[in-house]
Structures are given as C-alpha cells and as structure tokens.
Write a protein that holds these residues in place. Sequence first.
Motif, mmCIF file in Angstrom:
data_model
loop_
_atom_site.group_PDB
_atom_site.id
_atom_site.type_symbol
_atom_site.label_atom_id
_atom_site.label_comp_id
_atom_site.label_asym_id
_atom_site.label_seq_id
_atom_site.Cartn_x
_atom_site.Cartn_y
_atom_site.Cartn_z
ATOM 1 N N ALA A 1 -0.590 -13.813 6.929
ATOM 2 C CA ALA A 1 0.728 -13.222 7.236
ATOM 3 C C ALA A 1 1.165 -12.276 6.111
ATOM 4 N N ALA A 2 0.918 -12.681 4.854
ATOM 5 C CA ALA A 2 1.279 -11.831 3.707
ATOM 6 C C ALA A 2 0.484 -10.529 3.734
ATOM 7 N N LEU A 3 -0.810 -10.628 4.034
ATOM 8 C CA LEU A 3 -1.670 -9.440 4.117
ATOM 9 C C LEU A 3 -1.217 -8.528 5.260
ATOM 10 N N THR B 1 0.157 -4.662 4.942
ATOM 11 C CA THR B 1 -0.502 -3.579 5.686
ATOM 12 C C THR B 1 0.534 -2.762 6.458
ATOM 13 N N VAL B 2 1.491 -3.442 7.076
ATOM 14 C CA VAL B 2 2.567 -2.746 7.804
ATOM 15 C C VAL B 2 3.418 -1.939 6.825
ATOM 16 N N GLU C 1 1.810 8.371 9.500
ATOM 17 C CA GLU C 1 3.228 8.739 9.667
ATOM 18 C C GLU C 1 4.189 7.575 9.429
ATOM 19 N N THR C 2 3.668 6.354 9.228
ATOM 20 C CA THR C 2 4.556 5.197 9.105
ATOM 21 C C THR C 2 4.458 4.560 7.727
ATOM 22 N N GLY C 3 5.411 3.683 7.431
ATOM 23 C CA GLY C 3 5.401 2.932 6.176
ATOM 24 C C GLY C 3 5.504 3.832 4.947
ATOM 25 N N TYR D 1 3.049 2.570 -3.102
ATOM 26 C CA TYR D 1 1.842 2.522 -2.267
ATOM 27 C C TYR D 1 0.673 1.956 -3.067
ATOM 28 N N MET D 2 0.504 2.424 -4.292
ATOM 29 C CA MET D 2 -0.583 1.928 -5.152
ATOM 30 C C MET D 2 -0.415 0.433 -5.430
ATOM 31 N N ASP D 3 0.825 0.018 -5.717
ATOM 32 C CA ASP D 3 1.097 -1.415 -5.939
ATOM 33 C C ASP D 3 0.736 -2.230 -4.695
ATOM 34 N N GLY D 4 1.135 -1.707 -3.522
ATOM 35 C CA GLY D 4 0.875 -2.391 -2.261
ATOM 36 C C GLY D 4 -0.616 -2.531 -1.976
ATOM 37 N N VAL D 5 -1.376 -1.480 -2.285
ATOM 38 C CA VAL D 5 -2.831 -1.515 -2.074
ATOM 39 C C VAL D 5 -3.461 -2.581 -2.968
ATOM 40 N N GLU D 6 -3.004 -2.652 -4.226
ATOM 41 C CA GLU D 6 -3.540 -3.664 -5.154
ATOM 42 C C GLU D 6 -3.208 -5.078 -4.670
#
Length: 199
Positions: free
Chosen positions: A33-35, A39-40, A47-49, A137-142
Amino acid sequence: SMATRLAALGETELAKQSQAVREGLDTYIKTFAALSDLTVKLGLTPETGLEGSLRGSVHAIETKLKDLNELRLAVTMLTLRRHEKDFMLRRDPKYRGEFNKTVDEFRKHLATADFPPAAKGDISDKLTAYQRDMMAYMDGVEKAAAAAKSLSDVFAKLEPQMDKLRSAVEKLSTTAEEDRKSTRLNSSHVSESRMPSSA
C-alpha cells in the motif's frame, strides 16, 4: 483467528506457523500500500502527480524564455531538463547535485538578464516550484525503491513460511482422513461382531 483455533485443538506448532504467516501477510499488504501511494504521488502518467507538476512549471519557464528571446537562459534550462530526464531514466542520486548546481547557474544568469523585474520574479517563482517538485520527485523515487526492496524482502521471508504451513496443513489433513477411515472401519467391525448369529 485461525492460530487461536489451532492452539485450542492442541496444534501449538501449527498455530505459531499460522500466526507468522498472518503477520507476514499484514506486513506485505502495508508495504504494498505504501509503494502504491508513492507511485501515485510520483505520477502514473507524465501529466499527473509530481511529474506533472514539475513539467507544468518547466514548460511555463520555457515559454517565457522563448517570448523574451533569452538564449543563454534557454540553454541552461535545457541542461536542467537533461538532468531531470537522466534521473528519471537512471535513478542515479548524483543528478540531484548536478540539478541543484545548474539551478544556481540559472539564477546567476537570470539576475544579470536584460528584461523587466516582474518577468524575472515570475521566472524565479516558477524555477523555485520546479526545483521543489524535482527534489520531492527524487525523494519519492528513493522511497519507492526502498519500499520495493522491502516488499521483495518480506516476500522472500514469507514464501517459505507459507510453504511450511501448507505442508503442515496437508499432513494434518491426511492424518485426519486416515483417522476417519480407521474409525469407520473399526465401527464397522464392532457392528458386525454384535450381529446375532443365525441358527
């Protein structure tokens, strides 16, 4: 719970295995659920997020620079876009430093550019938004990479536990079936022995 029912039947070891699998599944579901949320947040499409937000900011800057015919800033913006794309493709954290260094260069060029202060302020605000969204975005990818690894680790631990539980349940089922057949056979012999013999 199943573990409680098994314990009540005297199947203590099976109850422990069942509880371990239940806890492993709970952890797997929470991690998944966290992953999924990350991702969302990053953006399911360009075009989103966060991806959509940062692209909106950068396109606004590019349009403004084109209108002002500011070549030096346009070239620096292209370098920023290259760092953005490189990070999205390679997921290499080194692009964070390169991106921020190029943002500083852009701000220096912007300060000396020959166009109205209001236009400079507008571009500076949009650049701040672009940098903020790119860092997020970079933080989210990590975080997503860490969550994906955690998900894999949880499953690697859970899979043998599930196999062990399945084997134990199959063994218990086989034993119960054999006991049932044996009981039926014994009761059949008892019934036969009680029947009166014909004279």
